[in-house]
Design a protein around this motif. Structure first.
Motif, PDB file in Angstrom:
ATOM      1  N   VAL A  34      27.601  25.666  61.486  1.00  0.00           N
ATOM      2  CA  VAL A  34      27.846  26.916  60.756  1.00  0.00           C
ATOM      3  C   VAL A  34      27.211  28.027  61.588  1.00  0.00           C
ATOM      4  N   ASN A  35      28.029  28.803  62.239  1.00  0.00           N
ATOM      5  CA  ASN A  35      27.571  29.792  63.207  1.00  0.00           C
ATOM      6  C   ASN A  35      27.052  31.060  62.533  1.00  0.00           C
ATOM      7  N   ILE A  36      25.815  30.985  62.052  1.00  0.00           N
ATOM      8  CA  ILE A  36      25.158  32.166  61.483  1.00  0.00           C
ATOM      9  C   ILE A  36      23.761  32.279  62.088  1.00  0.00           C
ATOM     10  N   ASN A  37      23.325  33.493  62.303  1.00  0.00           N
ATOM     11  CA  ASN A  37      22.040  33.740  62.965  1.00  0.00           C
ATOM     12  C   ASN A  37      20.857  33.140  62.237  1.00  0.00           C
ATOM     13  N   SER A  38      20.889  33.119  60.915  1.00  0.00           N
ATOM     14  CA  SER A  38      19.729  32.617  60.179  1.00  0.00           C
ATOM     15  C   SER A  38      19.539  31.110  60.355  1.00  0.00           C
ATOM     16  N   PHE A  39      20.528  30.419  60.929  1.00  0.00           N
ATOM     17  CA  PHE A  39      20.363  29.002  61.267  1.00  0.00           C
ATOM     18  C   PHE A  39      19.988  28.827  62.734  1.00  0.00           C
ATOM     19  N   GLN A  40      20.248  29.826  63.560  1.00  0.00           N
ATOM     20  CA  GLN A  40      20.083  29.683  64.995  1.00  0.00           C
ATOM     21  C   GLN A  40      18.818  30.312  65.552  1.00  0.00           C
ATOM     22  N   PHE A  41      18.377  31.410  64.997  1.00  0.00           N
ATOM     23  CA  PHE A  41      17.237  32.137  65.530  1.00  0.00           C
ATOM     24  C   PHE A  41      16.124  32.224  64.489  1.00  0.00           C
ATOM     25  N   GLU A  42      15.017  31.568  64.769  1.00  0.00           N
ATOM     26  CA  GLU A  42      13.878  31.509  63.852  1.00  0.00           C
ATOM     27  C   GLU A  42      14.316  31.143  62.434  1.00  0.00           C
ATOM     28  N   PRO A  43      14.938  29.980  62.285  1.00  0.00           N
ATOM     29  CA  PRO A  43      15.471  29.595  60.971  1.00  0.00           C
ATOM     30  C   PRO A  43      14.382  29.306  59.944  1.00  0.00           C
ATOM     31  N   SER A  44      14.672  29.664  58.719  1.00  0.00           N
ATOM     32  CA  SER A  44      13.814  29.314  57.584  1.00  0.00           C
ATOM     33  C   SER A  44      14.684  29.260  56.339  1.00  0.00           C
ATOM     34  N   VAL A  45      14.234  28.514  55.374  1.00  0.00           N
ATOM     35  CA  VAL A  45      14.985  28.414  54.121  1.00  0.00           C
ATOM     36  C   VAL A  45      15.046  29.784  53.460  1.00  0.00           C
ATOM     37  N   LYS A  46      13.941  30.494  53.453  1.00  0.00           N
ATOM     38  CA  LYS A  46      13.886  31.797  52.777  1.00  0.00           C
ATOM     39  C   LYS A  46      14.881  32.790  53.366  1.00  0.00           C
ATOM     40  N   SER A  47      14.886  32.934  54.696  1.00  0.00           N
ATOM     41  CA  SER A  47      15.806  33.906  55.302  1.00  0.00           C
ATOM     42  C   SER A  47      17.264  33.457  55.155  1.00  0.00           C
ATOM     43  N   SER A  48      17.498  32.161  55.231  1.00  0.00           N
ATOM     44  CA  SER A  48      18.852  31.642  55.076  1.00  0.00           C
ATOM     45  C   SER A  48      19.366  31.870  53.663  1.00  0.00           C
ATOM     46  N   LEU A  49      18.528  31.619  52.669  1.00  0.00           N
ATOM     47  CA  LEU A  49      18.931  31.837  51.280  1.00  0.00           C
ATOM     48  C   LEU A  49      19.271  33.303  51.035  1.00  0.00           C
ATOM     49  N   LYS A  50      18.451  34.185  51.574  1.00  0.00           N
ATOM     50  CA  LYS A  50      18.690  35.621  51.393  1.00  0.00           C
ATOM     51  C   LYS A  50      20.059  36.001  51.951  1.00  0.00           C
ATOM     52  N   PHE A  51      20.372  35.503  53.148  1.00  0.00           N
ATOM     53  CA  PHE A  51      21.662  35.803  53.761  1.00  0.00           C
ATOM     54  C   PHE A  51      22.813  35.163  52.991  1.00  0.00           C
ATOM     55  N   LEU A  52      22.673  33.886  52.645  1.00  0.00           N
ATOM     56  CA  LEU A  52      23.761  33.160  51.985  1.00  0.00           C
ATOM     57  C   LEU A  52      24.077  33.720  50.602  1.00  0.00           C
ATOM     58  N   ARG A  53      23.070  34.212  49.916  1.00  0.00           N
ATOM     59  CA  ARG A  53      23.294  34.755  48.567  1.00  0.00           C
ATOM     60  C   ARG A  53      24.109  36.042  48.582  1.00  0.00           C
ATOM     61  N   LYS A  54      24.080  36.768  49.700  1.00  0.00           N
ATOM     62  CA  LYS A  54      24.845  38.020  49.738  1.00  0.00           C
ATOM     63  C   LYS A  54      26.059  37.956  50.664  1.00  0.00           C
ATOM     64  N   THR A  55      26.356  36.761  51.187  1.00  0.00           N
ATOM     65  CA  THR A  55      27.473  36.610  52.120  1.00  0.00           C
ATOM     66  C   THR A  55      28.355  35.447  51.674  1.00  0.00           C
ATOM     67  N   PRO A  56      29.374  35.728  50.867  1.00  0.00           N
ATOM     68  CA  PRO A  56      30.200  34.665  50.290  1.00  0.00           C
ATOM     69  C   PRO A  56      30.861  33.737  51.308  1.00  0.00           C
ATOM     70  N   TRP A  57      31.356  34.260  52.438  1.00  0.00           N
ATOM     71  CA  TRP A  57      32.037  33.399  53.409  1.00  0.00           C
ATOM     72  C   TRP A  57      31.067  32.389  54.020  1.00  0.00           C
ATOM     73  N   ALA A  58      29.819  32.809  54.259  1.00  0.00           N
ATOM     74  CA  ALA A  58      28.824  31.903  54.832  1.00  0.00           C
ATOM     75  C   ALA A  58      28.402  30.858  53.807  1.00  0.00           C
ATOM     76  N   ARG A  59      28.236  31.283  52.567  1.00  0.00           N
ATOM     77  CA  ARG A  59      27.887  30.339  51.505  1.00  0.00           C
ATOM     78  C   ARG A  59      28.976  29.274  51.353  1.00  0.00           C
ATOM     79  N   LYS A  60      30.233  29.684  51.427  1.00  0.00           N
ATOM     80  CA  LYS A  60      31.347  28.734  51.327  1.00  0.00           C
ATOM     81  C   LYS A  60      31.293  27.716  52.461  1.00  0.00           C
ATOM     82  N   LYS A  61      30.994  28.154  53.665  1.00  0.00           N
ATOM     83  CA  LYS A  61      30.888  27.226  54.795  1.00  0.00           C
ATOM     84  C   LYS A  61      29.757  26.226  54.585  1.00  0.00           C
ATOM     85  N   VAL A  62      28.638  26.693  54.053  1.00  0.00           N
ATOM     86  CA  VAL A  62      27.500  25.808  53.789  1.00  0.00           C
ATOM     87  C   VAL A  62      27.850  24.813  52.681  1.00  0.00           C
TER      88      VAL A  62
END
Length: 73
Positions: A34-62
């Motif tokens: 899943v090509n999103i920055n929050s998984f590739q650069f300094e990943p954390s659950v907190k930053s990933s959740l923040k991004f996924l909650r406001k980005t429907p296309w990324a959440r769907k991929k996850v």
């Protein structure tokens, strides 16, 4: 409630899904799948959740990755 019986996402929080994916794949492989920055650069659950909650296309991929993961287990 009948319609949710076969839904593997039913009752799962996004955080629980993300934690299971990280345990199974690790951040590096998830960043490739899943090509999103929050998984590739300094990943954390907190930053990933923040991004996924406001980005429907990324959440769907996850969510799709999670479904594929549980189907292969």
């Amino acid at each position: 409630m009948e319609s949710q019986r076969n839904n593997p996402l039913h009752g799962k929080t996004l955080e629980a899904i993300l934690n299971e994916l990280v345990d199974y794949y690790g951040w590096e492989q998830m960043g490739q799948l899943v090509n999103i920055n929050s998984f590739q650069f300094e990943p954390s659950v907190k930053s990933s959740l923040k991004f996924l909650r406001k980005t429907p296309w990324a959440r769907k991929k996850v969510e799709d990755l999670y479904i594929r993961m549980i189907e292969t287990k």
